[in-house]
Design a protein around this motif. Structure first.
Motif, PDB file in Angstrom:
ATOM      1  N   VAL A  34       6.001   8.631   9.319  1.00  0.00           N
ATOM      2  CA  VAL A  34       6.328   9.065   7.968  1.00  0.00           C
ATOM      3  C   VAL A  34       5.991   7.978   6.944  1.00  0.00           C
ATOM      4  O   VAL A  34       5.493   8.269   5.865  1.00  0.00           O
ATOM      5  CB  VAL A  34       7.822   9.463   7.873  1.00  0.00           C
ATOM      6  CG1 VAL A  34       8.195   9.858   6.461  1.00  0.00           C
ATOM      7  CG2 VAL A  34       8.124  10.596   8.830  1.00  0.00           C
ATOM      8  N   PHE A  35       6.251   6.724   7.295  1.00  0.00           N
ATOM      9  CA  PHE A  35       5.991   5.591   6.403  1.00  0.00           C
ATOM     10  C   PHE A  35       5.129   4.552   7.128  1.00  0.00           C
ATOM     11  O   PHE A  35       5.597   3.451   7.432  1.00  0.00           O
ATOM     12  CB  PHE A  35       7.302   4.956   5.940  1.00  0.00           C
ATOM     13  CG  PHE A  35       8.274   5.925   5.327  1.00  0.00           C
ATOM     14  CD1 PHE A  35       7.912   6.704   4.239  1.00  0.00           C
ATOM     15  CD2 PHE A  35       9.555   6.057   5.829  1.00  0.00           C
ATOM     16  CE1 PHE A  35       8.805   7.598   3.670  1.00  0.00           C
ATOM     17  CE2 PHE A  35      10.463   6.939   5.262  1.00  0.00           C
ATOM     18  CZ  PHE A  35      10.080   7.718   4.182  1.00  0.00           C
ATOM     19  N   PRO A  36       3.875   4.870   7.430  1.00  0.00           N
ATOM     20  CA  PRO A  36       3.031   3.949   8.196  1.00  0.00           C
ATOM     21  C   PRO A  36       2.718   2.676   7.408  1.00  0.00           C
ATOM     22  O   PRO A  36       2.817   2.647   6.180  1.00  0.00           O
ATOM     23  CB  PRO A  36       1.756   4.760   8.448  1.00  0.00           C
ATOM     24  CG  PRO A  36       1.707   5.735   7.329  1.00  0.00           C
ATOM     25  CD  PRO A  36       3.140   6.055   6.998  1.00  0.00           C
ATOM     26  N   ALA A  37       2.345   1.641   8.143  1.00  0.00           N
ATOM     27  CA  ALA A  37       1.984   0.366   7.516  1.00  0.00           C
ATOM     28  C   ALA A  37       0.811  -0.238   8.266  1.00  0.00           C
ATOM     29  O   ALA A  37       0.700  -0.090   9.488  1.00  0.00           O
ATOM     30  CB  ALA A  37       3.169  -0.587   7.550  1.00  0.00           C
ATOM     31  N   LYS A  38      -0.050  -0.906   7.529  1.00  0.00           N
ATOM     32  CA  LYS A  38      -1.161  -1.649   8.113  1.00  0.00           C
ATOM     33  C   LYS A  38      -1.231  -3.008   7.448  1.00  0.00           C
ATOM     34  O   LYS A  38      -1.122  -3.097   6.219  1.00  0.00           O
ATOM     35  CB  LYS A  38      -2.478  -0.920   7.871  1.00  0.00           C
ATOM     36  CG  LYS A  38      -2.770   0.147   8.861  1.00  0.00           C
ATOM     37  CD  LYS A  38      -4.213   0.538   8.765  1.00  0.00           C
ATOM     38  CE  LYS A  38      -4.527   1.361  10.003  1.00  0.00           C
ATOM     39  NZ  LYS A  38      -5.882   1.726  10.112  1.00  0.00           N
ATOM     40  N   PRO A  39      -1.396  -4.056   8.229  1.00  0.00           N
ATOM     41  CA  PRO A  39      -1.571  -5.375   7.619  1.00  0.00           C
ATOM     42  C   PRO A  39      -2.808  -5.384   6.722  1.00  0.00           C
ATOM     43  O   PRO A  39      -3.836  -4.811   7.060  1.00  0.00           O
ATOM     44  CB  PRO A  39      -1.742  -6.307   8.819  1.00  0.00           C
ATOM     45  CG  PRO A  39      -1.081  -5.589   9.951  1.00  0.00           C
ATOM     46  CD  PRO A  39      -1.329  -4.135   9.686  1.00  0.00           C
ATOM     47  N   GLY A  40      -2.657  -6.023   5.550  1.00  0.00           N
ATOM     48  CA  GLY A  40      -3.735  -6.065   4.571  1.00  0.00           C
ATOM     49  C   GLY A  40      -4.249  -7.472   4.343  1.00  0.00           C
ATOM     50  O   GLY A  40      -4.304  -8.293   5.256  1.00  0.00           O
ATOM     51  N   VAL A  98       1.984  -6.792   4.205  1.00  0.00           N
ATOM     52  CA  VAL A  98       2.462  -5.489   4.649  1.00  0.00           C
ATOM     53  C   VAL A  98       3.339  -4.969   3.521  1.00  0.00           C
ATOM     54  O   VAL A  98       4.262  -5.658   3.079  1.00  0.00           O
ATOM     55  CB  VAL A  98       3.293  -5.589   5.951  1.00  0.00           C
ATOM     56  CG1 VAL A  98       3.945  -4.270   6.295  1.00  0.00           C
ATOM     57  CG2 VAL A  98       2.444  -6.079   7.097  1.00  0.00           C
ATOM     58  N   ASP A  99       3.037  -3.780   3.033  1.00  0.00           N
ATOM     59  CA  ASP A  99       3.853  -3.212   1.971  1.00  0.00           C
ATOM     60  C   ASP A  99       5.254  -2.943   2.497  1.00  0.00           C
ATOM     61  O   ASP A  99       5.426  -2.235   3.490  1.00  0.00           O
ATOM     62  CB  ASP A  99       3.246  -1.907   1.451  1.00  0.00           C
ATOM     63  CG  ASP A  99       1.993  -2.134   0.629  1.00  0.00           C
ATOM     64  OD1 ASP A  99       1.838  -3.237   0.069  1.00  0.00           O
ATOM     65  OD2 ASP A  99       1.171  -1.205   0.542  1.00  0.00           O
TER      66      ASP A  99
END
Length: 189
Positions: free
Chosen positions: A95-101, A142-143
């Motif tokens: 639902v709230f995915p994250a990817k390192p930026g 990461v947001d």
């Protein structure tokens, strides 16, 4: 429909409950000005940096979704820990995915946060951080679930641990996510 900040609000309520159990005093403030009740909408606003209006809406959404309930004695919202654990472990990654930026200065999260730092060692040198100008660490951004999370976590170490574990679930591979989920389940009781 749930929003990212709903999880932050629910985990802050869980943190307050945990602190009250440890200390035996439900009015113990965590990052609040003197005289503010930590469970009030104003107290949650001060602790989390989320507006009173959004706190109120968040609590209504969480109650409607079954992730929070009204306490029978105090009539204030509290997290439904069982449902919250299930949602975080099985749903938050989708639902709230994250990817390192990009590389940025920030507050360590996921596997670099104190709660996981000793349990799990990354294969690489890069850590994950929540972007935060006042931090000293550099890492892949990461947001966070809400923009004020780094400031709120500086005030409340339990909240920091909860949110860092969620980020480990959100960005980790299967083994890392399972370790973080197990720790979170244990902490949420």
């Amino acid at each position: 429909m749930m929003k990212r900040q709903d999880i932050v609000v629910l985990l802050k309520l869980a943190s307050l409950e945990d602190s009250a159990k440890d200390i035996g005093d439900e009015s113990t403030p965590l990052g609040l000005a003197a005289g503010e009740h930590p469970y009030s909408v104003r107290g949650l606003e001060a602790a989390l940096g989320i507006s009173k209006t959004e706190i109120g809406a968040s609590l209504k959404r969480s109650i409607a979704a079954g992730l929070a309930i009204k306490d029978r004695k105090t009539d204030r919202p509290k997290p439904s820990r069982r449902h919250l654990r299930e949602f975080i472990v099985h749903g938050v990654k989708f639902v709230f995915p994250a990817k390192p930026g990009a590389m940025q200065r920030g507050l360590p999260t996921a596997f670099a946060a104190p709660v996981l730092r000793e349990s799990l060692h990354s294969a690489g040198n890069l850590i994950c951080v929540w972007p935060y100008a006042h931090a000293k660490q550099m890492g892949q951004s990461v947001d966070p679930l809400f923009k004020s999370v780094p400031e709120a976590c500086e005030k409340d170490r339990r909240l920091y641990a909860y949110l860092a574990l969620i980020d480990a679930i959100r960005v980790g591979n299967q083994r890392e996510s399972k370790l973080a989920a197990d720790l979170l389940v244990h902490r949420l009781g």
